[in-house]
Scaffold this active site. Structure first.
Site, PDB file in Angstrom:
ATOM      1  CG  HIS A   1      -0.265  -0.238   2.509  1.00 45.14           C
ATOM      2  ND1 HIS A   1       0.549   0.705   3.092  1.00 45.14           N
ATOM      3  CD2 HIS A   1      -0.216  -1.313   3.334  1.00 45.14           C
ATOM      4  CE1 HIS A   1       1.030   0.251   4.218  1.00 45.14           C
ATOM      5  NE2 HIS A   1       0.602  -0.991   4.384  1.00 45.14           N
TER       6      HIS A   1
ATOM      7  CG  ASP B   1       5.129  -2.297  12.204  1.00 47.58           C
ATOM      8  OD1 ASP B   1       4.064  -2.513  12.801  1.00 47.58           O
ATOM      9  OD2 ASP B   1       5.226  -2.325  10.964  1.00 47.58           O
TER      10      ASP B   1
ATOM     11  CG  HIS C   1       4.307  -1.747   1.933  1.00 44.63           C
ATOM     12  ND1 HIS C   1       2.976  -2.066   2.013  1.00 44.63           N
ATOM     13  CD2 HIS C   1       4.927  -2.478   2.886  1.00 44.63           C
ATOM     14  CE1 HIS C   1       2.790  -2.947   2.974  1.00 44.63           C
ATOM     15  NE2 HIS C   1       3.951  -3.215   3.523  1.00 44.63           N
TER      16      HIS C   1
ATOM     17  N   GLY D   1       9.394   1.097   8.212  1.00 47.39           N
ATOM     18  CA  GLY D   1       8.369   2.087   8.557  1.00 47.39           C
ATOM     19  C   GLY D   1       8.340   2.316  10.057  1.00 47.39           C
TER      20      GLY D   1
ATOM     21  CB  VAL E   1       1.955   6.617   4.688  1.00 48.77           C
ATOM     22  CG1 VAL E   1       0.959   7.186   3.679  1.00 48.77           C
ATOM     23  CG2 VAL E   1       3.376   6.785   4.180  1.00 48.77           C
TER      24      VAL E   1
HETATM   25  O1  PAF Z   1       7.158  -5.388   8.850  1.00 48.26           O
HETATM   26  C1  PAF Z   1       7.022  -6.408   8.135  1.00 48.26           C
HETATM   27  O2  PAF Z   1       6.301  -6.397   7.144  1.00 48.26           O
HETATM   28  C2  PAF Z   1       7.721  -7.691   8.533  1.00 48.26           C
HETATM   29  O3  PAF Z   1       7.819  -7.795   9.913  1.00 48.26           O
HETATM   30  C3  PAF Z   1       9.109  -7.837   7.886  1.00 48.26           C
HETATM   31  C4  PAF Z   1      10.058  -6.753   8.364  1.00 48.26           C
HETATM   32  C5  PAF Z   1       8.973  -7.768   6.369  1.00 48.26           C
HETATM   33  C6  PAF Z   1       9.711  -9.191   8.253  1.00 48.26           C
HETATM   34  O4  PAF Z   1       8.927 -10.244   7.815  1.00 48.26           O
END
Ligand code: PAF
Length: 290
Positions: free
Chosen positions: A33, A149, A36, A146, A174
């Site tokens: 989305h 998290d 990303h 991002g 975002v």
């Molecule tokens: O944040 C995520 O999408 C996942 O935790 C990651 C960093 C791709 C690891 O699988």
């Protein structure tokens, strides 16, 4: 046009053709989305070449979690990345975790035990294990994550220090028009839950607006916002120290990280914001004219 590779061997071969290029890496689980895309755009800005991985990592999902129903939208993801990334690495589980030579399991330790770690036991061990493995395969100079998290970012930064790289670059969250952080999980919200979910960013704004009244008073104001929303179930709302991800109290001043998780139906939503706790303001409570 983006190159799709599905094995570590193909990726390493590609890398040998670009020996002197600065490489940025964006690890994802797909279902891309706008959030990303911002990470990939950032990767483009800070490097010569960009690799994006798309891998729904089974080891970071606990029992009863949404591994099976996690959206898989490879074709759409590739279309979104077409002009942005050089390579998409979309491996099988066996390519990442070869049965004859499984990668070492990373331990998140105490910094991964609270918050998301408490709600999802084993999640951060699995996340760190796959990120470590992906760093080995991709061998990037810089990796982009991002901010949303926040605990993941904290643990990945530590992993990168322990390994001696890559650099970690963090991109601000975002948001939708009402402030809701973009997430692949937002699509699971019913329309009523989606409307109610604006209480999450409102909570973040409320804590920030009340921070002059002290840490505990500001958090209480934030909790009241979510308590007033019948569809929301608050899991945690804390201000943590960026140094060790433990909660701060009214004696703290400086830069803290606000973390919140709330459940709407079966969907858990996260948010985070960096908030400065001013000196000499702790625990004084609302002022007469406030
Ligand atoms: O944040 C995520 O999408 C996942 O935790 C990651 C960093 C791709 C690891 O699988």
């Amino acid at each position: 046009m983006v190159l799709l590779v599905t094995t570590a061997a193909e990726l390493r071969n590609w890398r040998t053709t670009k020996p002197s290029q600065r490489l940025a890496f964006v690890p994802t689980m797909g279902a891309l989305h706008e959030g990303h895309i911002r990470l990939v755009e950032r990767a483009r800005e800070i490097a010569d070449a960009v690799v994006v991985s798309i891998f729904v990592n089974p080891t970071q999902f606990g029992q009863g979690e949404d591994f099976e129903r996690y959206p898989r939208t490879l074709e759409n993801d590739l279309a979104l990345l077409d002009d942005l990334a050089d390579v998409v690495y979309a491996p099988s589980v066996d390519d990442v975790y070869p049965p004859d030579a499984p990668p070492p399991v990373e331990s998140a330790g105490p910094a991964g035990a609270g918050f998301e770690g408490a709600a999802r036991p084993g999640h951060f061990d699995g996340m760190l294990t796959v990120v470590n493995r992906l760093f080995d395969i991709v061998n990037p100079d810089v990796a982009v994550f991002g901010q949303k998290d926040a605990q993941q970012v904290h643990l990945v930064r530590r992993l990168a220090i322990e390994r001696g790289g890559p650099e970690i670059d963090v991109v601000t969250t975002v948001r939708e028009d009402d402030g809701l952080a973009r997430s692949s999980r937002n699509r699971f919200l019913s329309s009523q839950e989606r409307a109610a979910a604006s209480a999450v960013p409102e909570t973040v704004r409320t804590v920030a607006a009340h921070i002059n009244t002290g840490v505990s008073a500001a958090l209480a104001a934030g909790r009241a916002v979510l308590a007033a929303e019948p569809l929301a179930r608050l899991e945690y709302l804390e201000l943590v120290s960026p140094a060790d991800f433990t909660p701060v109290d009214d004696t703290f001043h400086g830069e803290a990280t606000l973390v919140v998780a709330a459940r709407f139906g079966t969907t858990r939503l996260l948010d985070t914001e960096s908030i400065t706790v001013p000196e000499n303001q702790q625990a004084k409570g609302p002022q007469p004219d406030e």
